[in-house]
Design an enzyme around this catalytic site. Structure first.
Site, PDB file in Angstrom:
ATOM      1  N   LEU A 160     -38.460  26.853  -9.618  1.00 12.85           N
ATOM      2  CA  LEU A 160     -38.157  26.865  -8.187  1.00 12.85           C
ATOM      3  C   LEU A 160     -37.232  25.725  -7.803  1.00 12.85           C
ATOM      4  CD1 LEU A 160     -41.731  27.609  -6.763  1.00 12.85           C
ATOM      5  CD2 LEU A 160     -39.818  29.204  -6.902  1.00 12.85           C
ATOM      6  N   GLY A 173     -36.537  14.258  -8.967  1.00 15.43           N
ATOM      7  CA  GLY A 173     -36.701  13.037  -9.733  1.00 15.43           C
ATOM      8  C   GLY A 173     -38.069  12.926 -10.376  1.00 15.43           C
ATOM      9  N   GLN A 174     -39.076  13.586  -9.761  1.00 15.69           N
ATOM     10  CA  GLN A 174     -40.436  13.460 -10.281  1.00 15.69           C
ATOM     11  C   GLN A 174     -40.792  14.548 -11.291  1.00 15.69           C
ATOM     12  OE1 GLN A 174     -42.287  10.821  -9.477  1.00 15.69           O
ATOM     13  NE2 GLN A 174     -40.590  10.112  -8.219  1.00 15.69           N
ATOM     14  N   GLY A 175     -40.069  15.674 -11.288  1.00 20.76           N
ATOM     15  CA  GLY A 175     -40.381  16.730 -12.230  1.00 20.76           C
ATOM     16  C   GLY A 175     -39.794  18.059 -11.813  1.00 20.76           C
ATOM     17  N   THR A 176     -40.232  19.130 -12.510  1.00 25.92           N
ATOM     18  CA  THR A 176     -39.752  20.487 -12.286  1.00 25.92           C
ATOM     19  C   THR A 176     -40.874  21.326 -11.687  1.00 25.92           C
ATOM     20  OG1 THR A 176     -38.316  20.266 -14.211  1.00 25.92           O
ATOM     21  CG2 THR A 176     -38.686  22.493 -13.377  1.00 25.92           C
ATOM     22  N   LYS A 207     -46.053  22.011 -10.401  1.00 24.30           N
ATOM     23  CA  LYS A 207     -45.120  20.911 -10.623  1.00 24.30           C
ATOM     24  C   LYS A 207     -45.421  20.267 -11.966  1.00 24.30           C
ATOM     25  CE  LYS A 207     -43.602  16.479  -8.697  1.00 24.30           C
ATOM     26  NZ  LYS A 207     -43.809  15.509  -7.612  1.00 24.30           N
ATOM     27  N   ASP A 245     -40.029   8.983   1.247  1.00 22.32           N
ATOM     28  CA  ASP A 245     -38.894   9.774   0.749  1.00 22.32           C
ATOM     29  C   ASP A 245     -38.669  10.995   1.638  1.00 22.32           C
ATOM     30  OD1 ASP A 245     -36.755  10.266  -0.883  1.00 22.32           O
ATOM     31  OD2 ASP A 245     -37.922  11.246  -2.458  1.00 22.32           O
TER      32      ASP A 245
END
Length: 740
Positions: free
Chosen positions: A418, A422-425, A440, A537
């Site tokens: 999706l 920066g933190q993951g997929t 995630k 953020d």
């Protein structure tokens, strides 16, 4: 006197012990005694010194012209004795004959003896027309005591003309009934009564009730007339030796026997310890005598070593035997074939066993691997934080299984992605129950960044707000941590603004509602949550839109919760360039006003449709925040407003939102409003927008606004806008929205 009694008791004990030892040497330890056709094995005996105790003494009497054995103390005729702990005796029956008016209820008490009536081998039977027979747990035969002494059994037989039973029939309640008896029964009384109102009662018939060996009863007794001729029937007794006599047996019993001890209750409620002995497997004989258990010659059985059509030599050994195929030359070829087939079978089993062992070892390694990942991914830290009394965690937060998530995402197929950050997929997945979720998958992280992941789980577990993405659970047993969120179907706010959707265009009404929802969510995080939370953020890519285009604040990877009395956090600067609070960038101190600054940038994006950083703008205006402030100072605000907003919104609304954005972007954080004030202002603007339909503005009016902009800044104030019903109401201490 006491000393004399003690000496007598000691001499008597020694004499009993000597007699038991002598059994191993005397004729008593040889062939068992015989009385008539009955064999009398030790511990029973006829001659003095040949029985272990007076209770096992047998009298061999000449009765009716033949020798018959009787238990001396009980005066019951012995029919046979088994060293397995049973013996059969002739036991008297009870009868009632209405014609003569006599009732005979003989009873022999086994109390205080080593004998009890066998529950497994005996049954209680009543025979006769209209017969009701009771079995009482007492030796009192007075029928008036039925109500006093408890019944332990009984049955009732109805009438039928003819004989009591015909050959092959069962004792099923017609002229005959039967029932079981309780365990450890050593005394009883039988009472017989006629059934009232029996339709076919023949008063001349006698009625009988008796305890009887079930096997003998079923195989031998078939006619009522046979019962009339009997006074006794076979009954099976169980026998055990009192544990006090164990010393007399243990020193003289067979070396190939084993004795077992047990507890037995009497009719008086007393408990006694008893024991019985038996020959070990492969032996037979009398286990109570020295060398009484002899080896069984299994080779006497011709089929002992017969396999298919082969007959191997049998070799008898102590306690067993074995077959010796090697000594038979005729069988060698067949032995080789059997050996080969057996070897193949063995290899097959070895292969199956090895495969099974491999699967077990692999499963154990996988379990240990998951445990290792759980610890490495911060599982212990997460458990510690979630169990803390200071953290209010949603009860429905779940720990997912790695296999379930792999199946849900098709093994994290690239087609399910999706988005990436920066933190993951983030992958789209479907759980077993059909629920669509977003999974995630964090990037490979070192232990220094585990705290960020754990922090996101803890924070999201505390949040319950309609405009914040809901955390459903997590999985820590994989190589990288996994978070499971509710699935938000319409992408990000960034995609909505910059990838034009003709079906659902980004109207001013939609933008204003989204801004109000995000502001409300941030106000909740800052003030209404159990522990104040700074998002750190805020940007359009972290604002998702659901199926109804409602805003959902997401991605709390860098968020922090703070104590109520804290005012700021000192951290390494993190965030997205263009949204970062300049004062935070300089001081590394993050406050709730830093989130306000980032939200101000989002407001400018909603107004202008411009990206946060753009190389197409002048150097000093590449930042969208600077671009807005510069345009407002130059009275060119409407030059940078998105065409769709200019078409849908009223001038006052645009000016109010722009002024609110400028206040959020103030370089001095102390001059910025709180998210509560921002949310209230946006709600007021939205209310005004909904209650005052917009009159279509043309470009001539817009040009007029541009030329008269400076005057309008001076003339319009919050109070004038508040004059409308439900208009903008600034909170106390906040500045007017339309002044600079």
């Amino acid at each position: 006197m006491d000393m004399t009694v003690g000496m007598v008791f000691l001499l008597w004990s020694m004499n009993v012990f000597i007699n038991a030892v002598v059994l191993g040497k005397s004729s008593c330890s040889g062939a068992a005694a015989v009385c008539g056709s009955v064999t009398i094995p030790y511990p029973f005996g006829i001659e003095p010194g040949c029985y272990i105790d007076d209770s096992f003494a047998i009298d061999c009497n000449n009765t009716l012209g033949s020798l018959r054995p009787f238990l001396r103390r009980l005066d019951l005729e012995v029919l046979d004795i088994s060293l397995e702990g049973t013996l059969r005796v002739n036991y008297p029956m009870s009868s009632l004959c209405p014609k003569s008016g006599t009732e005979i209820t003989p009873s022999v008490s086994l109390a205080s003896s080593p004998f009890v009536f066998s529950k497994l081998r005996n049954i209680f039977v009543a025979m006769g027309c209209g017969n009701v027979a009771y079995l009482l747990s007492t030796d009192v035969s007075n029928s008036s005591l039925i109500s006093i002494y408890g019944l332990i059994g009984g049955c009732m037989s109805v009438c039928e003309k003819g004989t009591i039973r015909s050959n092959g029939s069962s004792c099923n309640g017609i002229n005959c009934c039967k029932t079981t008896i309780p365990s450890d029964l050593d005394v009883f009384t039988t009472i017989i009564r006629s059934m009232r109102g029996a339709s076919f009662e023949r008063t001349e018939d006698c009625k009988y009730a008796f305890l009887v060996d079930q096997k003998w009863f079923e195989e031998n007794l078939t006619s009522h007339f046979e019962v009339q001729q009997m006074s006794h029937v076979p009954v099976v007794l169980n026998w055990q030796i009192n544990a006090n006599l164990s010393s007399l047996i243990m020193g003289s019993k067979s070396s190939h026997s084993t004795c077992q001890f047990a507890n037995r209750s009497s009719s008086l409620g007393n408990m006694s310890s008893t024991f019985t002995c038996s020959c070990n497997s492969g032996f037979k004989g009398n286990p109570y005598l020295v060398d009484g258990c002899q080896d069984i010659d299994e080779c006497a059985n011709l089929e002992a070593c017969s396999f298919y059509d082969l007959q191997y030599p049998c070799v008898n050994v102590l306690g067993g035997y074995y077959c010796d195929p090697v000594s038979d030359p005729k069988s060698r070829n067949k032995i080789i074939i059997i050996g080969i087939s057996t070897g193949i079978t063995g290899l097959l089993f070895l292969f199956i066993g090895g495969w099974w062992s491999y699967k077990v070892v692999k499963k154990r390694k996988n379990i240990k691997r998951k445990e290792k990942f759980f610890k490495r991914n911060g599982g212990l830290l997460l458990q510690q934080q979630l169990s803390s009394s200071e953290v209010a965690v949603e009860k429905n937060t779940k720990l997912f299984n790695s296999k379930d998530l792999e199946k849900a995402t098709d093994n994290f197929n690239v087609n399910r992605i999706l988005g990436q950050g920066g933190q993951g997929t983030v992958y789209k997945g479907m759980l077993i129950d059909g629920k669509i979720v977003a999974v995630k998958k964090s990037k490979v992280i070192d232990e220094g960044k585990l705290e960020e992941f754990v922090n996101e789980v803890v924070i999201l577990s505390q949040i319950n707000h309609r405009n914040v993405v809901k955390l459903l659970g997590c999985c820590l047993e994989t190589e990288v941590p996994l978070l499971v969120y509710e699935f938000i179907s319409n992408g990000t706010l960034s995609q909505y603004l910059y990838d034009q959707n003709e079906e659902f265009p980004a109207t001013w009404n939609m933008r204003l509602r989204i801004a109000t929802e995000v502001a409300g969510a941030l106000f909740y995080l800052h003030s209404a949550a159990s522990t104040p939370i700074f998002h750190r953020d805020i940007k359009t890519t972290n604002i998702l839109l659901d199926d109804k285009y409602r805003a959902k604040v997401a991605d709390f990877g860098t968020s922090r919760s703070i104590a109520v009395d804290q005012t700021h956090l000192t951290t390494v600067v993190q965030g997205t360039f263009g949204y970062l609070d300049p004062e935070y960038f300089q001081s590394s101190q993050y406050t709730e006003k830093s989130d306000v600054y980032s939200f101000g940038v989002v407001l400018v994006e909603l107004l202008t449709g411009e990206k946060v950083i753009s190389s197409t703008r002048t150097k000093e205006c590449r930042s969208l925040a600077t671009y807005l402030i510069h345009s407002m100072e130059e009275n060119n605000l409407f030059d940078i407003i998105d065409a769709r907003v200019m078409k849908d919104a009223k001038q006052e609304e645009i000016i109010a939102v722009a002024n609110l954005a400028k206040m959020c972007l103030n370089l001095n954080r102390k001059e910025r409003p709180t998210m509560k004030e921002v949310a209230n202002q946006l709600e007021a603007i939205q209310t005004l927008h909904l209650k005052t339909p917009n009159v279509q503005q043309n470009y001539e009016e817009i040009e007029y606004v541009r030329t008269e902009m400076h005057e309008q800044w001076d003339d319009v104030s919050t109070s004038t806008m508040s004059s409308a019903d439900g208009g903008i109401a600034s909170s106390s201490g906040s500045r007017p929205l339309l002044s600079f």
